[in-house]
Scaffold this motif. Sequence first.
Motif, mmCIF file in Angstrom:
data_model
loop_
_atom_site.group_PDB
_atom_site.id
_atom_site.type_symbol
_atom_site.label_atom_id
_atom_site.label_comp_id
_atom_site.label_asym_id
_atom_site.label_seq_id
_atom_site.Cartn_x
_atom_site.Cartn_y
_atom_site.Cartn_z
ATOM 1 N N TYR A 50 0.815 -1.216 0.000
ATOM 2 C CA TYR A 50 0.000 0.000 0.000
ATOM 3 C C TYR A 50 0.854 1.274 0.000
ATOM 4 N N PHE A 51 1.960 1.238 0.700
ATOM 5 C CA PHE A 51 2.807 2.419 0.840
ATOM 6 C C PHE A 51 4.229 2.061 0.430
ATOM 7 N N SER A 52 4.763 2.811 -0.516
ATOM 8 C CA SER A 52 6.082 2.467 -1.046
ATOM 9 C C SER A 52 7.220 2.859 -0.117
ATOM 10 N N SER A 53 6.949 3.738 0.848
ATOM 11 C CA SER A 53 7.991 4.162 1.780
ATOM 12 C C SER A 53 7.368 4.533 3.121
ATOM 13 N N LYS A 54 8.191 4.610 4.136
ATOM 14 C CA LYS A 54 7.730 5.026 5.457
ATOM 15 C C LYS A 54 7.160 6.441 5.394
ATOM 16 N N GLU A 55 7.793 7.302 4.601
ATOM 17 C CA GLU A 55 7.342 8.691 4.480
ATOM 18 C C GLU A 55 5.936 8.775 3.895
ATOM 19 N N ASP A 56 5.610 7.844 3.000
ATOM 20 C CA ASP A 56 4.292 7.874 2.364
ATOM 21 C C ASP A 56 3.172 7.584 3.356
ATOM 22 N N LEU A 57 3.489 6.970 4.476
ATOM 23 C CA LEU A 57 2.482 6.769 5.516
ATOM 24 C C LEU A 57 1.959 8.105 6.027
ATOM 25 N N ARG A 61 -1.881 11.792 3.333
ATOM 26 C CA ARG A 61 -2.889 12.843 3.513
ATOM 27 C C ARG A 61 -2.835 13.890 2.409
ATOM 28 N N PHE A 62 -1.739 13.929 1.674
ATOM 29 C CA PHE A 62 -1.615 14.868 0.568
ATOM 30 C C PHE A 62 -1.914 14.216 -0.781
ATOM 31 N N ALA A 63 -2.153 12.917 -0.766
ATOM 32 C CA ALA A 63 -2.303 12.190 -2.027
ATOM 33 C C ALA A 63 -3.428 12.757 -2.881
ATOM 34 N N ASP A 64 -4.548 13.087 -2.266
ATOM 35 C CA ASP A 64 -5.685 13.607 -3.024
ATOM 36 C C ASP A 64 -5.433 14.997 -3.581
ATOM 37 N N HIS A 65 -4.418 15.686 -3.049
ATOM 38 C CA HIS A 65 -4.161 17.058 -3.478
ATOM 39 C C HIS A 65 -3.170 17.146 -4.633
ATOM 40 N N ARG A 66 -2.566 16.020 -5.006
ATOM 41 C CA ARG A 66 -1.546 16.062 -6.050
ATOM 42 C C ARG A 66 -2.106 16.545 -7.386
ATOM 43 N N SER A 67 -3.350 16.199 -7.672
ATOM 44 C CA SER A 67 -3.953 16.616 -8.944
ATOM 45 C C SER A 67 -5.029 17.682 -8.745
ATOM 46 N N GLU A 68 -5.083 18.256 -7.542
ATOM 47 C CA GLU A 68 -6.167 19.190 -7.235
ATOM 48 C C GLU A 68 -6.116 20.441 -8.104
ATOM 49 N N ALA A 69 -4.944 21.055 -8.223
ATOM 50 C CA ALA A 69 -4.836 22.272 -9.035
ATOM 51 C C ALA A 69 -5.184 21.982 -10.489
ATOM 52 N N ALA A 70 -4.715 20.852 -10.993
ATOM 53 C CA ALA A 70 -5.034 20.474 -12.373
ATOM 54 C C ALA A 70 -6.534 20.266 -12.542
ATOM 55 N N ARG A 71 -7.155 19.647 -11.554
ATOM 56 C CA ARG A 71 -8.612 19.422 -11.624
ATOM 57 C C ARG A 71 -9.367 20.744 -11.629
ATOM 58 N N VAL A 72 -8.938 21.676 -10.766
ATOM 59 C CA VAL A 72 -9.595 22.982 -10.701
ATOM 60 C C VAL A 72 -9.525 23.692 -12.049
ATOM 61 N N VAL A 73 -8.360 23.634 -12.673
ATOM 62 C CA VAL A 73 -8.200 24.257 -13.988
ATOM 63 C C VAL A 73 -9.065 23.552 -15.029
ATOM 64 N N GLY A 74 -9.080 22.236 -14.986
ATOM 65 C CA GLY A 74 -9.854 21.471 -15.960
ATOM 66 C C GLY A 74 -11.351 21.658 -15.831
ATOM 67 N N VAL A 123 9.992 16.298 4.618
ATOM 68 C CA VAL A 123 10.039 17.512 3.797
ATOM 69 C C VAL A 123 10.516 17.167 2.389
ATOM 70 N N ALA A 124 11.534 16.330 2.291
ATOM 71 C CA ALA A 124 12.052 15.924 0.982
ATOM 72 C C ALA A 124 10.986 15.169 0.189
ATOM 73 N N ARG A 125 10.267 14.287 0.858
ATOM 74 C CA ARG A 125 9.214 13.527 0.175
ATOM 75 C C ARG A 125 8.065 14.448 -0.223
ATOM 76 N N LEU A 126 7.759 15.450 0.607
ATOM 77 C CA LEU A 126 6.709 16.404 0.277
ATOM 78 C C LEU A 126 7.021 17.127 -1.022
ATOM 79 N N TYR A 127 8.283 17.462 -1.225
ATOM 80 C CA TYR A 127 8.655 18.149 -2.453
ATOM 81 C C TYR A 127 8.430 17.265 -3.675
ATOM 82 N N GLU A 128 8.556 15.961 -3.510
ATOM 83 C CA GLU A 128 8.245 15.062 -4.623
ATOM 84 C C GLU A 128 6.753 15.129 -4.947
#
Length: 203
Positions: A50-57, A61-74, A123-128
Amino acid sequence: MGLRERKKLRMYQDVSDIAISLFLEKGFERVSVAEVAAAAEISKPTLFRYFSSKEDLVLHRFADHRSEAARVVGERRPGQSATDALRLHFLAGIERSDPVTGVNGDPQVLAFHRLLYGTPSLVARLYEYLERSEAALAAALGGDLEARLAAGQIVAVQRILAMDNWRRIARGEDIAKVRRDAVVAAESAFARLAAGLPAYEME
């Protein structure tokens, strides 16, 4: 969404919630993945499915926001510019105390942000995650170099606004005042974006 998909989403959420509770209690570095798996009553291999890294745990909570700006524009209404749609969306987030805007004084939200921004690997993972959000937004804006430059500026503005809001609330400033100032700052920032990105002020 089918039953299988709903069960999978619940698993993501439940395991992430358990992990974050442990991290907040003991510290991110002091909790092992094996300990999280045991607390969630699943095996370590299952957790990594389910989670590729410890950081992804945490970053789940940010997973749903990764495409949010793109969705808003679309999904913007006909004739509305991309920057205006994003501006209104960010202002609506401030109004409803969306943690992504930084304008949220809930102790658990503040503790989560302290965990996130106080842990270098998170923080590093957040930037990804932000890079993925930027890439999705760039694609929604057209995908060329100009679109990528615009997306980078927009994502940076949203991040900086949110960080400033969170830091002020974390310092103990009155949330009502932070909210008022956040609206003014967002309006100003998006006005500058609109002025600097005239191509995205058109339909």
